[in-house]
Design a protein around this motif. Structure first.
Motif, PDB file in Angstrom:
ATOM      1  N   TYR A  16     -18.725  28.273 -13.453  1.00  0.00           N
ATOM      2  CA  TYR A  16     -17.591  28.960 -14.079  1.00  0.00           C
ATOM      3  C   TYR A  16     -16.931  29.901 -13.077  1.00  0.00           C
ATOM      4  O   TYR A  16     -17.600  30.615 -12.345  1.00  0.00           O
ATOM      5  CB  TYR A  16     -18.070  29.764 -15.287  1.00  0.00           C
ATOM      6  CG  TYR A  16     -17.014  30.684 -15.846  1.00  0.00           C
ATOM      7  CD1 TYR A  16     -15.986  30.191 -16.631  1.00  0.00           C
ATOM      8  CD2 TYR A  16     -17.044  32.046 -15.572  1.00  0.00           C
ATOM      9  CE1 TYR A  16     -15.011  31.032 -17.129  1.00  0.00           C
ATOM     10  CE2 TYR A  16     -16.072  32.891 -16.069  1.00  0.00           C
ATOM     11  CZ  TYR A  16     -15.063  32.376 -16.844  1.00  0.00           C
ATOM     12  OH  TYR A  16     -14.094  33.219 -17.331  1.00  0.00           O
ATOM     13  N   LYS A  17     -15.614  29.874 -13.027  1.00  0.00           N
ATOM     14  CA  LYS A  17     -14.855  30.803 -12.190  1.00  0.00           C
ATOM     15  C   LYS A  17     -13.962  31.636 -13.103  1.00  0.00           C
ATOM     16  O   LYS A  17     -13.240  31.090 -13.936  1.00  0.00           O
ATOM     17  CB  LYS A  17     -13.999  30.045 -11.191  1.00  0.00           C
ATOM     18  CG  LYS A  17     -14.810  29.268 -10.178  1.00  0.00           C
ATOM     19  CD  LYS A  17     -14.112  29.257  -8.846  1.00  0.00           C
ATOM     20  CE  LYS A  17     -14.808  28.441  -7.810  1.00  0.00           C
ATOM     21  NZ  LYS A  17     -16.171  28.711  -7.573  1.00  0.00           N
ATOM     22  N   PRO A  18     -13.974  32.949 -12.950  1.00  0.00           N
ATOM     23  CA  PRO A  18     -13.125  33.780 -13.799  1.00  0.00           C
ATOM     24  C   PRO A  18     -11.642  33.531 -13.526  1.00  0.00           C
ATOM     25  O   PRO A  18     -11.258  33.104 -12.437  1.00  0.00           O
ATOM     26  CB  PRO A  18     -13.514  35.216 -13.430  1.00  0.00           C
ATOM     27  CG  PRO A  18     -14.328  35.125 -12.198  1.00  0.00           C
ATOM     28  CD  PRO A  18     -14.791  33.719 -12.032  1.00  0.00           C
ATOM     29  N   HIS A  19     -10.828  33.813 -14.541  1.00  0.00           N
ATOM     30  CA  HIS A  19      -9.388  33.577 -14.458  1.00  0.00           C
ATOM     31  C   HIS A  19      -8.769  34.302 -13.263  1.00  0.00           C
ATOM     32  O   HIS A  19      -7.936  33.742 -12.553  1.00  0.00           O
ATOM     33  CB  HIS A  19      -8.720  34.021 -15.761  1.00  0.00           C
ATOM     34  CG  HIS A  19      -7.247  33.899 -15.764  1.00  0.00           C
ATOM     35  ND1 HIS A  19      -6.599  32.688 -15.678  1.00  0.00           N
ATOM     36  CD2 HIS A  19      -6.273  34.833 -15.818  1.00  0.00           C
ATOM     37  CE1 HIS A  19      -5.300  32.885 -15.691  1.00  0.00           C
ATOM     38  NE2 HIS A  19      -5.074  34.172 -15.772  1.00  0.00           N
ATOM     39  N   TRP A  20      -9.200  35.531 -12.997  1.00  0.00           N
ATOM     40  CA  TRP A  20      -8.587  36.298 -11.917  1.00  0.00           C
ATOM     41  C   TRP A  20      -8.877  35.673 -10.558  1.00  0.00           C
ATOM     42  O   TRP A  20      -8.061  35.769  -9.638  1.00  0.00           O
ATOM     43  CB  TRP A  20      -9.015  37.775 -11.956  1.00  0.00           C
ATOM     44  CG  TRP A  20     -10.478  38.027 -11.800  1.00  0.00           C
ATOM     45  CD1 TRP A  20     -11.397  38.162 -12.780  1.00  0.00           C
ATOM     46  CD2 TRP A  20     -11.188  38.172 -10.569  1.00  0.00           C
ATOM     47  NE1 TRP A  20     -12.641  38.375 -12.248  1.00  0.00           N
ATOM     48  CE2 TRP A  20     -12.544  38.391 -10.884  1.00  0.00           C
ATOM     49  CE3 TRP A  20     -10.817  38.135  -9.222  1.00  0.00           C
ATOM     50  CZ2 TRP A  20     -13.517  38.577  -9.919  1.00  0.00           C
ATOM     51  CZ3 TRP A  20     -11.798  38.323  -8.258  1.00  0.00           C
ATOM     52  CH2 TRP A  20     -13.118  38.547  -8.614  1.00  0.00           C
ATOM     53  N   LEU A  21     -10.011  34.997 -10.422  1.00  0.00           N
ATOM     54  CA  LEU A  21     -10.325  34.346  -9.154  1.00  0.00           C
ATOM     55  C   LEU A  21      -9.420  33.136  -8.922  1.00  0.00           C
ATOM     56  O   LEU A  21      -8.943  32.902  -7.805  1.00  0.00           O
ATOM     57  CB  LEU A  21     -11.793  33.933  -9.127  1.00  0.00           C
ATOM     58  CG  LEU A  21     -12.331  33.455  -7.788  1.00  0.00           C
ATOM     59  CD1 LEU A  21     -12.138  34.505  -6.703  1.00  0.00           C
ATOM     60  CD2 LEU A  21     -13.804  33.112  -7.912  1.00  0.00           C
TER      61      LEU A  21
END
Length: 128
Positions: free
Chosen positions: A58-63
């Motif tokens: 999972y990658k956060p939206h901000w990344l």
């Protein structure tokens, strides 16, 4: 006429999990019946979530936004180096909208300022 009372759902996730369990979705899960590792009970809950989410890919939206902004800034720099100034204000406005969205969702120390034609070279190095 009698008014009908609507049922208010307060635990939507709980209901989804119960339905999933009824259909057999919780059968044969990896680690079922085994005790949780001791590390799950120590430290910060958010850090555990981040580690598990990272392991799951999972990658956060901000990344994701950070990568998009970096690529868009590089595109504007390439356009400037080629001497093409068409649509630059529009492209910078689009980048700055994404920066604003990025700043609302990323950790405070990672927040960055807006991009202008005057500072775009300097800002490009900050977004790498």
């Amino acid at each position: 006429m009698a008014e009908e009372k609507q049922e208010i759902r307060t635990d939507l996730i709980g209901e989804i999990l119960k339905e999933y369990e009824k259909t057999g979705g919780m059968d044969n899960l990896p680690g079922a019946g085994k005790p949780l590792p001791a590390e799950y009970f120590s430290g910060d809950l958010f850090q555990h979530f981040q580690r598990i989410a990272n392991e799951a890919g999972y990658k956060p939206h901000w990344l994701k936004l950070q990568h998009e902004i970096r690529d868009q800034i590089q595109g504007v720099l390439e356009q400037l180096q080629a001497g093409k100034k068409k649509d630059l204000p529009l492209r910078l406005a689009s980048i700055n909208e994404k920066i604003h969205e990025f700043n609302k969702s990323c950790p405070l120390p990672l927040q960055k300022g807006s991009v202008t034609l005057e500072n775009i070279s300097r800002m490009a190095s900050r977004w790498e």
